[in-house]
Design an enzyme around this catalytic site. Structure first.
Site, PDB file in Angstrom:
ATOM      1  N   ILE A 113      -4.305  -0.687  -2.922  1.00 22.13           N
ATOM      2  CA  ILE A 113      -3.586   0.567  -2.734  1.00 22.13           C
ATOM      3  C   ILE A 113      -2.491   0.609  -3.793  1.00 22.13           C
ATOM      4  O   ILE A 113      -2.019  -0.426  -4.263  1.00 22.13           O
ATOM      5  CB  ILE A 113      -3.001   0.717  -1.310  1.00 22.13           C
ATOM      6  N   ASP A 114      -2.116   1.813  -4.192  1.00 17.58           N
ATOM      7  CA  ASP A 114      -1.172   1.969  -5.291  1.00 17.58           C
ATOM      8  C   ASP A 114       0.184   1.339  -4.989  1.00 17.58           C
ATOM      9  O   ASP A 114       0.569   1.195  -3.827  1.00 17.58           O
ATOM     10  CB  ASP A 114      -0.963   3.460  -5.585  1.00 17.58           C
ATOM     11  N   ARG A 115       0.883   0.995  -6.036  1.00 18.11           N
ATOM     12  CA  ARG A 115       2.219   0.417  -5.883  1.00 18.11           C
ATOM     13  C   ARG A 115       3.123   1.332  -5.064  1.00 18.11           C
ATOM     14  O   ARG A 115       3.894   0.879  -4.229  1.00 18.11           O
ATOM     15  CB  ARG A 115       2.857   0.200  -7.265  1.00 18.11           C
ATOM     16  N   ARG A 211      -4.604  11.152  -4.199  1.00 20.11           N
ATOM     17  CA  ARG A 211      -3.585  11.803  -5.016  1.00 20.11           C
ATOM     18  C   ARG A 211      -4.194  12.899  -5.891  1.00 20.11           C
ATOM     19  O   ARG A 211      -3.640  14.004  -6.005  1.00 20.11           O
ATOM     20  CB  ARG A 211      -2.868  10.761  -5.867  1.00 20.11           C
TER      21      ARG A 211
END
Length: 278
Positions: A113-115, A211
Site C-alpha cells: 500500500i502506498d506510503r 487514486r
C-alpha cells in the site's frame, strides 16, 4: 514434556520464535500462573493455557496485529514505506522493520500500500508462503476493502470503475490501452457539502488503482495532490486499507483482518455532518 512443547501443540502453525516471544510476554499460563519460560517441565495433571486476548510483540514504528509461522499482518501507519524504494537503499520501511524483528531476511512483501495510505498490510514468512500468497493475489481470491474521503459529491450511490492502468517511468500511473485491467467497486457511505465518504473494494490490485480511478471519476482522494486533489485539511491523504480477508493457504481457515478508521477521519466526518445539519 516442557511447557514449550505443550504450547507447540496448542499452536502448531506458530513458529518457534513466535512461541518464545509469547512466553517472554507472558501469554501462557500453567495452572493459572504466568509461565515466562518454555523449558519448564510439566508434571502430570498440570494445565497450560493461553490468554484469549493478547497484545502481540511491539516493534518500534509498527503495529503487528497477527503473526504465525506463515505470515505477519500489520496496521501500517501513514508515511511509512511498505518496501524500500530501491534495493540496498537504507530507507526506513515496513519490510525492513519486520526482517529486523524476525531476525531473518525470509520475510517477503506479497502486496503493497502506498506510503501515504494507512491500514492493513500482510507479509509472507518463507519462500513457500510467499509463493502461495502470490497465487491468492494473482487469482484475486482475496477480499480487500478501503475507505476514502474524496472531493465533491459522487452522484451514484454505488458502481464500478474499470480501465487499463500503465505505470510510467516517472512512477505516475495513467489510463492507457497498453496497461493492465483495473477494477474497483465503490459504494457511498455518506456525503457532505464538499466531500463524499466511500467504501471501495478491489477486484484487482494495480499500483495507485483507487487514486487514479477516483481522479478519473472527477473526485480525487482528499489530500492526494499527485492525482488532482486541491485540498488537504487533514494534512494527509484520506485513504485507508480497512479490511483484508482470505482463506489461509496452509490452514484452509477463512481469516479476516481489519483496521479501524483513523480518528482524524472520523473527526472530519463529524465536523462536516454538524456543519451540514446531518
Amino acid at each position: 514434556m516442557t511447557a514449550f512443547e505443550a504450547a507447540s501443540k496448542l499452536y502448531p502453525d506458530s513458529s518457534r520464535r513466535t512461541l518464545q516471544q509469547w512466553f517472554k510476554n507472558g501469554r501462557f499460563l500453567v495452572d493459572g500462573k504466568t509461565a515466562r519460560r518454555g523449558d519448564v517441565l510439566l508434571t502430570d495433571g498440570q494445565v497450560i493455557q493461553a490468554h484469549e486476548t493478547f497484545n502481540p510483540p511491539k516493534v518500534p514504528g509498527l503495529k503487528i496485529i497477527y503473526e504465525d509461522r506463515h505470515m505477519i499482518v500489520i496496521d501500517k501507519p501513514v508515511g511509512l514505506l511498505s518496501v524500500p524504494l530501491d534495493e540496498g537503499q537504507p530507507k526506513r520501511d515496513a519490510l525492513g522493520l519486520l526482517r529486523q524483528h524476525c531476525g531473518t531476511d525470509q520475510v517477503f512483501a506479497v502486496h503493497r500500500i502506498d506510503r501515504e495510505t494507512s491500514g492493513i498490510l500482510m507479509f509472507a514468512r518463507g519462500k513457500e508462503s510467499e509463493t502461495r500468497f502470490d497465487v491468492l493475489f494473482e487469482q484475486h481470491d482475496i477480499r480487500r476493502e478501503y475507505f476514502a474521503i474524496v472531493e465533491g459529491r459522487v452522484k451514484d450511490n454505488e458502481g464500478t470503475w474499470e480501465c487499463n492502468l500503465l505505470e510510467l517511468p516517472s512512477y505516475q500511473v495513467i489510463d492507457s490501452p497498453e496497461g493492465k485491467i483495473a477494477t474497483t467497486h465503490f459504494s457511498v457511505m455518506r456525503r457532505s457539502a464538499k466531500y463524499t465518504y466511500l467504501k471501495l473494494q478491489l477486484e484487482t490490485g494495480r499500483k495507485h488503482q483507487i487514486r487514479v480511478h477516483c481522479q478519473m471519476a472527477g473526485h480525487p482522494v482528499l489530500g492526494d495532490a499527485r492525482y488532482g486533489s486541491v485540498e488537504n485539511p487533514l494534512k494527509r491523504m484520506c485513504l485507508h486499507a480497512c479490511l483484508l480477508g482470505f482463506k489461509h493457504p496452509f490452514t484452509k481457515q477463512q481469516v479476516e483482518f481489519s483496521s479501524p478508521l483513523p480518528g482524524i477521519f472520523e473527526a472530519l466526518g463529524a465536523r462536516k455532518a454538524k456543519n451540514d445539519g446531518l
